[in-house]
Write a protein that holds these residues in place. Structure first.
Motif, PDB file in Angstrom:
ATOM      1  N   HIS A  50       0.854  -1.184   0.000  1.00 45.57           N
ATOM      2  CA  HIS A  50       0.000   0.000   0.000  1.00 45.57           C
ATOM      3  C   HIS A  50       0.895   1.241   0.000  1.00 45.57           C
ATOM      4  CE1 HIS A  50      -4.114   1.691   1.138  1.00 45.57           C
ATOM      5  NE2 HIS A  50      -3.323   2.749   1.032  1.00 45.57           N
ATOM      6  N   ALA A  51       0.926   1.953  -1.116  1.00 45.42           N
ATOM      7  CA  ALA A  51       1.754   3.159  -1.215  1.00 45.42           C
ATOM      8  C   ALA A  51       1.026   4.338  -0.605  1.00 45.42           C
ATOM      9  CB  ALA A  51       2.096   3.451  -2.675  1.00 45.42           C
ATOM     10  N   LEU A  52       1.769   5.141   0.134  1.00 44.79           N
ATOM     11  CA  LEU A  52       1.232   6.360   0.739  1.00 44.79           C
ATOM     12  C   LEU A  52       1.842   7.541   0.008  1.00 44.79           C
ATOM     13  CD1 LEU A  52      -0.720   7.033   2.986  1.00 44.79           C
ATOM     14  CD2 LEU A  52       1.176   7.106   4.590  1.00 44.79           C
ATOM     15  N   MET A  53       1.003   8.325  -0.651  1.00 43.50           N
ATOM     16  CA  MET A  53       1.474   9.385  -1.531  1.00 43.50           C
ATOM     17  C   MET A  53       1.018  10.751  -1.019  1.00 43.50           C
ATOM     18  SD  MET A  53       2.890   7.427  -3.799  1.00 43.50           S
ATOM     19  CE  MET A  53       3.252   8.556  -5.156  1.00 43.50           C
ATOM     20  N   GLY A  54       1.836  11.767  -1.286  1.00 45.41           N
ATOM     21  CA  GLY A  54       1.494  13.133  -0.900  1.00 45.41           C
ATOM     22  C   GLY A  54       2.727  14.010  -0.924  1.00 45.41           C
ATOM     23  N   GLU A  55       2.512  15.305  -0.985  1.00 44.85           N
ATOM     24  CA  GLU A  55       3.631  16.236  -0.961  1.00 44.85           C
ATOM     25  C   GLU A  55       4.323  16.183   0.393  1.00 44.85           C
ATOM     26  OE1 GLU A  55       3.259  20.040  -3.350  1.00 44.85           O
ATOM     27  OE2 GLU A  55       1.217  19.829  -2.631  1.00 44.85           O
ATOM     28  N   ASN A  56       5.555  16.717   0.457  1.00 44.42           N
ATOM     29  CA  ASN A  56       6.218  16.870   1.753  1.00 44.42           C
ATOM     30  C   ASN A  56       5.338  17.727   2.650  1.00 44.42           C
ATOM     31  OD1 ASN A  56       8.880  16.732  -0.224  1.00 44.42           O
ATOM     32  ND2 ASN A  56       9.067  15.623   1.690  1.00 44.42           N
ATOM     33  N   GLY A  57       5.161  17.276   3.876  1.00 42.78           N
ATOM     34  CA  GLY A  57       4.294  18.014   4.796  1.00 42.78           C
ATOM     35  C   GLY A  57       2.853  17.549   4.745  1.00 42.78           C
ATOM     36  N   ALA A  58       2.552  16.528   3.921  1.00 46.41           N
ATOM     37  CA  ALA A  58       1.174  16.040   3.814  1.00 46.41           C
ATOM     38  C   ALA A  58       0.765  15.219   5.030  1.00 46.41           C
ATOM     39  CB  ALA A  58       1.012  15.207   2.542  1.00 46.41           C
ATOM     40  N   GLY A  59       1.757  14.706   5.790  1.00 47.78           N
ATOM     41  CA  GLY A  59       1.456  13.956   7.001  1.00 47.78           C
ATOM     42  C   GLY A  59       1.758  12.471   6.917  1.00 47.78           C
ATOM     43  N   LYS A  60       2.357  12.027   5.819  1.00 48.03           N
ATOM     44  CA  LYS A  60       2.620  10.597   5.622  1.00 48.03           C
ATOM     45  C   LYS A  60       3.509  10.028   6.725  1.00 48.03           C
ATOM     46  CE  LYS A  60       4.703  11.255   1.717  1.00 48.03           C
ATOM     47  NZ  LYS A  60       4.782  12.711   1.804  1.00 48.03           N
ATOM     48  N   SER A  61       4.685  10.633   6.901  1.00 45.98           N
ATOM     49  CA  SER A  61       5.633  10.119   7.889  1.00 45.98           C
ATOM     50  C   SER A  61       5.097  10.261   9.307  1.00 45.98           C
ATOM     51  CB  SER A  61       6.979  10.842   7.750  1.00 45.98           C
ATOM     52  OG  SER A  61       7.592  10.539   6.518  1.00 45.98           O
ATOM     53  N   THR A  62       4.323  11.310   9.567  1.00 38.41           N
ATOM     54  CA  THR A  62       3.742  11.487  10.904  1.00 38.41           C
ATOM     55  C   THR A  62       2.812  10.329  11.234  1.00 38.41           C
ATOM     56  OG1 THR A  62       3.889  13.899  10.740  1.00 38.41           O
ATOM     57  CG2 THR A  62       2.373  13.004  12.373  1.00 38.41           C
ATOM     58  N   LEU A  63       1.945   9.954  10.288  1.00 36.06           N
ATOM     59  CA  LEU A  63       1.049   8.834  10.526  1.00 36.06           C
ATOM     60  C   LEU A  63       1.839   7.549  10.745  1.00 36.06           C
ATOM     61  CD1 LEU A  63      -1.750   7.575  10.703  1.00 36.06           C
ATOM     62  CD2 LEU A  63      -1.693   7.280   8.211  1.00 36.06           C
ATOM     63  N   MET A  64       2.875   7.338   9.956  1.00 35.93           N
ATOM     64  CA  MET A  64       3.667   6.122  10.113  1.00 35.93           C
ATOM     65  C   MET A  64       4.357   6.084  11.475  1.00 35.93           C
ATOM     66  SD  MET A  64       3.059   4.348   7.476  1.00 35.93           S
ATOM     67  CE  MET A  64       1.417   5.077   7.652  1.00 35.93           C
TER      68      MET A  64
END
Length: 511
Positions: A50-64
């Motif tokens: 499952h790829a998590l996509m979004g611009e920097n600052g979109a919150g991807k790494s925070t959720l992880m």
């Protein structure tokens, strides 16, 4: 249709909530002055990528990091195999079957590969001491399973960045987790190493593991992902099967707008020679480099890992002074023996690793912006013109669209793309005539990449002479007037924009 897309088409039947391996619902996380996540969700199937996509600052790494037990959410709930979970630490997450490979490597340089992989889990002999023979055997067995060719006894400090990344991956797999989170795992890997990683991922998927994969590289999404979710500005946008969308669809969802031109290269007047490099070398690293760089020109430098590109950039800026050859700026011979000397000649250098040699992560955005100009026009007799300097930094941050509540924000709290903008802004405050950019868009999203590309084009239009080093072939081809190719410390050719192709570059890069 790729293997990943076929897998998605086969497995994308509707599932009951209990059929998901991991779910995150209505997750909210706020940091001082920043709402990082606002009611986001994620649903991970077993045996899927499952790829998590979004611009920097979109919150991807925070959720992880929330899922991996590093942060605690302010609201929302997470379920693993149908059971609600709440972790107090990353160790809790590991023991529950969730491993995370971070974008920033977390290995111990002065320990061996085997010691890094089994740290805190070392096998002991009957006397209670670490059984190094058994640990070596365990590492070799793990490497055979993953088809990794590394010496378990090698010290991590002696490994390339790519091999360190491979060790991180092996370490995460060694926990036997049900959920594996990969945050930009290919950012420092060659094409062959990426192929190897994808083989590992497919094997793990076949074993029933669910993988969350964060990447900014669109080609990877369609190669390896079964489905993906889009985040934008800390909010969940949508989830789709990889086989149902195009690259343009994903970009539009990520940035909320059309990106009509990713590489906005313009034909601008090319001026006089700004930098002349003649037979420059650094003992044991590279040799015999020759080129002229003109005002308004963008000279791309391409080559595989280990070709000497970054070492050449560091030498031109005086970080590691040349041991042979000569350098002239605007027709005058100079000796660049330190970065301070380079800066006096109006040179600027954006290094390839913003975390290690770029940002001072514990300082504010303002302090990071000021670093290159505190000995220049904003200082008189030891006194800093603070109001004028703040105004210049504030204007630069707004010009580069740095997403931050204010300039006092700690730069370590920013996304990678915004950190990169701050570093570029630091050097632009110096008004350089020669700008060296080493991997300026590594690890940042398509929106931030497009902004940086536009900025580079504007600087060339203003007469700045630019060296652009990149491992991304489309970036080199799309932005350069000429492309110099290096292989194992040698310059193997220079191609004009009109004749440069990916095939020609790879031929020169492999000589």
């Amino acid at each position: 249709m790729t293997t990943g897309q076929l897998h998605a088409a086969e497995s994308h039947a509707p599932l009951m909530a209990t059929d998901y391996l991991l779910t995150a619902e209505n997750i909210r996380k706020e940091f001082p002055g920043v709402l990082a996540l606002d009611g986001v969700e994620l649903k991970l199937r077993r045996s899927s990528v499952h790829a998590l996509m979004g611009e920097n600052g979109a919150g991807k790494s925070t959720l992880m990091k929330i899922i991996a037990g590093i942060y605690k959410p302010d609201a929302g709930r997470i379920r693993l195999k149908g059971n609600e979970i709440s972790f107090q630490s990353p160790l809790d997450a590991l023991e529950s079957g969730i491993s995370m490979i971070h974008q920033e490597l977390n290995l111990m340089d002065y320990m061996t590969v085997a010691e890094n992989i089994w740290i805190r889990r070392e096998p002991l002999n009957r006397f209670g001491f670490v059984d190094h023979d058994e640990m070596r055997r365990m590492t070799q067995a793990l490497f055979r399973r993953l088809r990794i060719d590394l010496d378990p006894d090698a010290e991590v400090r002696d490994l390339s960045v790519a091999n360190r990344q491979i060790v991180e991956i092996a370490k995460a797999v060694s926990y036997g987790s049900d959920v594996l989170i990969m945050d930009e795992p290919t950012s420092a890997l060659t094409e062959r190493e990426v192929d190897h990683l994808f083989e590992i991922i497919r094997d793990l998927r076949a074993q029933g593991i669910g993988i969350v994969y964060i990447t900014h590289k669109m080609n990877e999404l369609f190669e390896i992902a079964d489905e993906f979710s889009i985040f934008r500005d800390g909010r969940y946008i949508s989830t789709h099967a990889a086989c149902d969308v195009t690259c343009d669809d994903i970009i539009r969802m990520m940035v909320g707008r059309e990106l009509t031109q990713m590489f906005p290269k313009e034909e601008v007047p090319i001026g006089d020679v700004a930098l002349s490099v003649k037979n420059v070398g650094l003992d044991g690293v590279f040799q015999g480099v020759n080129f002229d760089l003109r005002a308004g020109e963008i000279l791309g430098i391409a080559g595989l890992i280990g070709s000497g590109r970054s070492s050449l950039a560091a030498t031109l800026f005086g970080v590691t002074p040349a041991t042979s050859g000569s350098i002239a700026i605007a027709g005058n011979d100079v000796v660049i023996d330190s970065p301070a000397t380079a800066m006096r000649h109006q040179m600027a250098f954006l290094t390839e690793d913003r975390k290690v040699s770029g940002c001072l992560l514990s300082l504010s955005i303002l302090e990071n912006l000021q670093l290159a100009v505190l000995q220049d026009k904003y200082v008189t007799n030891g006194f800093v013109h603070e109001k004028e300097l703040f105004s210049a930094c504030d204007e630069m941050a707004r010009k580069l669209r740095v997403k931050t509540p204010n300039l006092q924000e700690i730069i370590g709290n920013l996304s990678g793309g915004n950190q990169q903008k701050v570093l570029i802004g630091r050097w632009l405050l110096n008004k350089p005539r020669i700008l060296i950019l080493d991997e300026p868009t590594r690890g940042i999203d398509v929106g931030a990449k497009a902004e940086i590309h536009r900025l580079v084009t504007e600087l060339a239009r203003e007469g700045v002479a630019i060296i652009l080093i990149s491992s991304e072939m489309p970036e080199v081809l799309g932005m350069s007037d000429r492309i110099m190719v290096m292989h194992e410390g040698r310059m193997t050719g220079i191609l004009d924009r009109s004749e440069a192709t990916q095939v020609k570059i790879m031929e020169l890069a492999s000589r």
